[in-house]
Design an enzyme around this catalytic site. Structure first.
Site, short mmCIF file in Angstrom:
data_model
loop_
_atom_site.label_atom_id
_atom_site.label_comp_id
_atom_site.label_asym_id
_atom_site.label_seq_id
_atom_site.Cartn_x
_atom_site.Cartn_y
_atom_site.Cartn_z
N GLY A 33 0.83 -1.20 0.00
CA GLY A 33 0.00 0.00 0.00
C GLY A 33 0.86 1.25 0.00
N GLY A 35 0.45 5.67 0.75
CA GLY A 35 -0.37 6.81 1.13
C GLY A 35 0.43 8.09 1.04
N PHE A 37 1.83 9.77 3.34
CA PHE A 37 2.95 9.91 4.26
C PHE A 37 3.90 8.72 4.26
CE2 PHE A 37 -0.68 12.32 5.89
CZ PHE A 37 -0.12 13.59 5.87
N GLY A 38 3.72 7.76 3.36
CA GLY A 38 4.64 6.64 3.32
C GLY A 38 4.07 5.43 2.63
N VAL A 40 3.68 0.82 2.67
CA VAL A 40 3.68 -0.44 3.42
C VAL A 40 4.24 -1.50 2.49
CG1 VAL A 40 2.31 -2.14 4.67
CG2 VAL A 40 1.66 0.28 4.75
N LYS A 55 6.33 -0.91 7.61
CA LYS A 55 5.69 0.38 7.36
C LYS A 55 6.79 1.44 7.32
CE LYS A 55 1.69 1.35 9.20
NZ LYS A 55 0.59 1.60 10.14
N ASP A 149 -10.16 2.88 16.27
CA ASP A 149 -10.45 2.79 14.84
C ASP A 149 -10.66 1.33 14.46
OD1 ASP A 149 -11.01 3.80 12.34
OD2 ASP A 149 -8.92 3.90 11.71
#
Length: 295
Positions: A33, A35, A37-38, A40, A55, A149
């Protein structure tokens, strides 16, 4: 990057020391994955071919994103349960922050639901998964941590013969020191408890509400509350709850869901009350013996 560490994370500096050498011991397999900010990454240990998840977070951003990453490390470090994703290591290298953790080979519960739809999970499969989530959540709550969450996207599946489910993604969890109430509104709106929608302080009972939403979703193959954010919040506030197909799952399943989706937090059961419930305990006892998940 600043060297300051939040006062809420006193053990972070110890956790982060002497970790750079870890990079020499695994290879990247593929990206899982990406996003803002970084990323995975799925990686593999060189010496034994064990799959792990790494991560990677850009630390120069600092602020809330870096604090969330630090928070995740401290919380994961304190947890050790077969139904919680295992934390392995963490380190900083060349302006990047890394968290190394267990890999769940079967993806997320949400992906499993999407693959099965429009068919349904069997009642026994639903109870097997629910009881495992419950045992993991009990471990988390007894350590004065709330997840904040809890959702099907943050529940990961693994196992060879049977599905083993693990709670993961503690990036926005809150460690409740001395049982204090949290008051930061955060999470995914489909699973938000009424007290969070109202901006009120909350405790571990907010996770119980989310668990009720997840149990419904496993039965109905759709979310309990869905639509626009405003529609979801309005439905939660007005108690517009859906019901499961009782011909398939029985009225007991609906009663368990209703217990967890009580508007007032104090009316919801805690994890211990759920684990000892007569309609849950038999399945939980079997799983505890079979999977070794009961502490």
């Amino acid at each position: 990057m600043r060297n300051s560490v939040s006062k809420d994370l006193p053990n972070f500096s110890q956790i982060m020391t002497e970790k750079i050498k870890m990079m020499e011991f695994y290879n990247t397999v593929r990206q899982l994955g990406k996003g803002t900010f970084g990323t995975v990454q799925l990686c593999e240990r060189i010496h034994n071919k064990q799959k792990i998840v790494v991560k990677q977070i850009v630390t120069e951003l600092e602020g809330q994103q870096l604090e969330a990453a630090k928070n995740e490390v401290v919380i994961l470090k304190s947890l050790n349960h077969p139904n919680v994703i295992q934390y392995y290591d963490s380190y900083i290298q060349k302006g990047l922050f890394y968290i190394v953790m267990e890999y769940a080979s079967k993806g997320t519960l949400q992906e499993s639901i999407e693959r099965e739809r429009p068919k349904y999970f069997t009642p026994q499969h639903v109870m097997d998964l629910f009881c495992q989530i419950l045992m993991g959540l009990d471990h988390i709550h007894r350590r004065k941590v709330i997840h904040r969450d809890l959702k099907t996207e943050n529940l990961f599946l693994t196992g060879l013969k049977a599905d083993v489910i693990k709670i993961g993604d503690f990036g926005i969890s809150k460690n409740l020191v001395n049982g204090k109430m949290a008051n930061t509104v955060i999470g995914t709106c489909n699973y938000l408890a009424p007290e969070l929608c109202d901006g009120k302080p909350y405790n571990s009972k907010s996770d119980i509400w989310s668990l009720g939403c997840i149990l419904y979703e496993m039965c109905a193959m759709q979310k309990m509350f869905d639509g626009t954010v405003s529609n979801i919040v309005l439905s939660i506030a007005n108690g517009r709850k859906k019901t499961v197909n009782t011909k398939v799952y029985g009225k007991q399943m609906q009663e368990i869901i209703d217990m967890m989706l009580q508007p007032r937090p104090e009316d919801r059961p805690d994890t211990l009350a759920l684990m000892t419930h007569p309609d849950i305990f038999p399945s939980l006892y079997y799983l505890g013996s079979y999977l070794g998940c009961i502490e």
